[in-house]
Write a protein that holds these residues in place. Structure first.
Motif, PDB file in Angstrom:
ATOM      1  N   LEU A 117      -1.046  90.561  32.812  1.00 48.94           N
ATOM      2  CA  LEU A 117      -0.629  89.352  33.528  1.00 48.94           C
ATOM      3  C   LEU A 117      -1.839  88.586  34.056  1.00 48.94           C
ATOM      4  CD1 LEU A 117       2.418  90.718  35.580  1.00 48.94           C
ATOM      5  CD2 LEU A 117       2.499  89.151  33.622  1.00 48.94           C
ATOM      6  N   LEU A 118      -2.825  89.323  34.528  1.00 53.98           N
ATOM      7  CA  LEU A 118      -4.023  88.685  35.057  1.00 53.98           C
ATOM      8  C   LEU A 118      -4.797  87.970  33.950  1.00 53.98           C
ATOM      9  CD1 LEU A 118      -5.769  88.260  37.566  1.00 53.98           C
ATOM     10  CD2 LEU A 118      -6.900  90.442  37.066  1.00 53.98           C
ATOM     11  N   ARG A 119      -4.892  88.589  32.790  1.00 49.29           N
ATOM     12  CA  ARG A 119      -5.595  87.948  31.673  1.00 49.29           C
ATOM     13  C   ARG A 119      -4.873  86.667  31.241  1.00 49.29           C
ATOM     14  NH1 ARG A 119      -9.882  90.384  29.724  1.00 49.29           N
ATOM     15  NH2 ARG A 119     -10.192  92.635  29.985  1.00 49.29           N
ATOM     16  N   ARG A 120      -3.558  86.696  31.238  1.00 57.86           N
ATOM     17  CA  ARG A 120      -2.814  85.479  30.887  1.00 57.86           C
ATOM     18  C   ARG A 120      -3.081  84.368  31.899  1.00 57.86           C
ATOM     19  NH1 ARG A 120       3.151  88.107  29.896  1.00 57.86           N
ATOM     20  NH2 ARG A 120       2.566  89.588  28.253  1.00 57.86           N
ATOM     21  N   ALA A 121      -3.114  84.742  33.182  1.00 56.54           N
ATOM     22  CA  ALA A 121      -3.381  83.735  34.216  1.00 56.54           C
ATOM     23  C   ALA A 121      -4.763  83.119  34.068  1.00 56.54           C
ATOM     24  CB  ALA A 121      -3.221  84.383  35.593  1.00 56.54           C
ATOM     25  N   VAL A 122      -5.740  83.946  33.714  1.00 59.74           N
ATOM     26  CA  VAL A 122      -7.118  83.445  33.535  1.00 59.74           C
ATOM     27  C   VAL A 122      -7.209  82.599  32.274  1.00 59.74           C
ATOM     28  CG1 VAL A 122      -9.506  84.129  33.093  1.00 59.74           C
ATOM     29  CG2 VAL A 122      -8.164  85.331  34.846  1.00 59.74           C
ATOM     30  N   ASP A 123      -6.631  83.097  31.200  1.00 59.07           N
ATOM     31  CA  ASP A 123      -6.798  82.433  29.903  1.00 59.07           C
ATOM     32  C   ASP A 123      -6.032  81.120  29.794  1.00 59.07           C
ATOM     33  OD1 ASP A 123      -8.405  84.515  29.144  1.00 59.07           O
ATOM     34  OD2 ASP A 123      -6.858  85.551  27.980  1.00 59.07           O
ATOM     35  N   HIS A 124      -4.917  81.007  30.496  1.00 54.82           N
ATOM     36  CA  HIS A 124      -4.067  79.833  30.329  1.00 54.82           C
ATOM     37  C   HIS A 124      -4.169  78.860  31.496  1.00 54.82           C
ATOM     38  CE1 HIS A 124      -2.162  82.802  27.596  1.00 54.82           C
ATOM     39  NE2 HIS A 124      -2.100  81.752  26.814  1.00 54.82           N
ATOM     40  N   GLY A 125      -5.142  79.083  32.364  1.00 54.90           N
ATOM     41  CA  GLY A 125      -5.379  78.121  33.428  1.00 54.90           C
ATOM     42  C   GLY A 125      -4.267  78.063  34.440  1.00 54.90           C
TER      43      GLY A 125
END
Length: 302
Positions: free
Chosen positions: A294-302
């Protein structure tokens, strides 16, 4: 003072151990380089580096390795706190000799010394190091809370050579009390893994000192805050805060951080020096994995 400034994202390193239980120097240096490659502003040896489980020679070794790897890339901070002023001063002198940009000290954990003795303790460390001193109130998991009066007195005595890493609860109100007591002059670093970073930033923190396993999320979070992009900051902070909230003791912080460094290919082993209190099971690791995604998605998708 001409050293690198201590601000922004200053990541606390982990100590890797080899099959014999000794420090894995090569992996340690690779970790420091990985932190800077991911945008860290500095690297630090701290409580989650297992300093209390290291010998004096090993603490010297880590300080030398850290300062060497950080040269030209960012600030280096070395933990020098000890149970006696004599030993803390000794660590501070060594840190300065190998090029530390700052030293960090917790108060003695085994004694409830009064403000007068603690003032002398931190002052002696500063005099020995001749670089900025980060006063760490690690009472969230070890030792006793430092009074606001003591910290304000240290700010007055060492105006350009002291910073603060308050970890006594409630974090936000304590931070504001410190700033109010120093006329806004105290330089404060958030110190709870980024869990209170948004609130601390709004209150005036100049940086954060989390563990480095999530540097790739903490750097974008810090940059979003500085850019005033609170929507992005809160999206990143959500899963990050949930993850850090699962780490309720020093041992659980170390276990999860090393687990994640192994998962990311930075460490070869998640070995921790015992005895440890435990507190992390397979279901918690599984939840950590879900939160990392979930954290990677938040970082990657702004």
């Amino acid at each position: 003072m001409t050293g690198a400034e201590v601000s922004g994202v200053v990541c606390v390193v982990q100590t890797p151990f080899d099959e014999q239980g000794d420090i894995d120097a090569g992996t340690f240096v690779r970790q420091v380089e990985w932190l800077f490659d991911n945008g860290a502003d500095g690297a630090a040896i701290g409580m989650v580096s297992e300093v209390l489980r290291l010998s004096t020679a090993e603490r010297d070794e880590l300080a030398t390795l850290l300062c060497g790897a950080a040269t030209g890339r960012g600030a280096s901070v070395v933990s020098v706190g000890a149970e006696s002023t004599h030993t803390a001063v000794r660590h501070a002198r060594h840190a300065a000799a190998v090029g530390a940009d700052a030293v960090m000290a917790t108060p003695p954990a085994l004694s409830r010394a009064g403000d007068a003795e603690l003032f002398d303790y931190f002052l002696a460390i500063g005099d020995a190091a001749q670089v900025p001193v980060i006063v760490q109130d690690a009472s969230g998991y070890v030792g006793s809370a430092l009074s606001i009066d003591l910290q304000a007195r240290l700010q007055a005595e060492l105006p350009d050579r002291v910073l603060f890493k308050p970890e006594a609860h409630p974090i936000g109100p304590k931070l504001t009390q410190l700033l109010d007591a120093t006329g806004g002059k105290a330089r404060v670093l958030e110190g709870n893994g980024g869990m209170y970073l948004v609130d601390s930033f709004r209150r005036g923190a100049i940086g954060t000192m989390p563990a480095g396993d999530l540097v790739w999320a903490l750097v974008p979070l810090w940059r979003a805050l500085n850019a005033g992009d609170y929507d992005r900051a809160y999206r990143i902070a959500g899963p990050l805060t949930q993850m850090v909230s699962l780490q309720t003791s020093l041992d659980s912080f170390v276990a999860i951080e090393k687990y994640l460094l192994v998962r990311q290919g930075v460490f070869r082993s998640a070995a921790v020096r015992g005895p440890v209190a435990g507190g992390v099971d397979e279901r918690m690791y599984a939840e950590i994995d879900r939160l990392v995604e979930l954290l990677r998605r938040a970082v990657d998708h702004g």
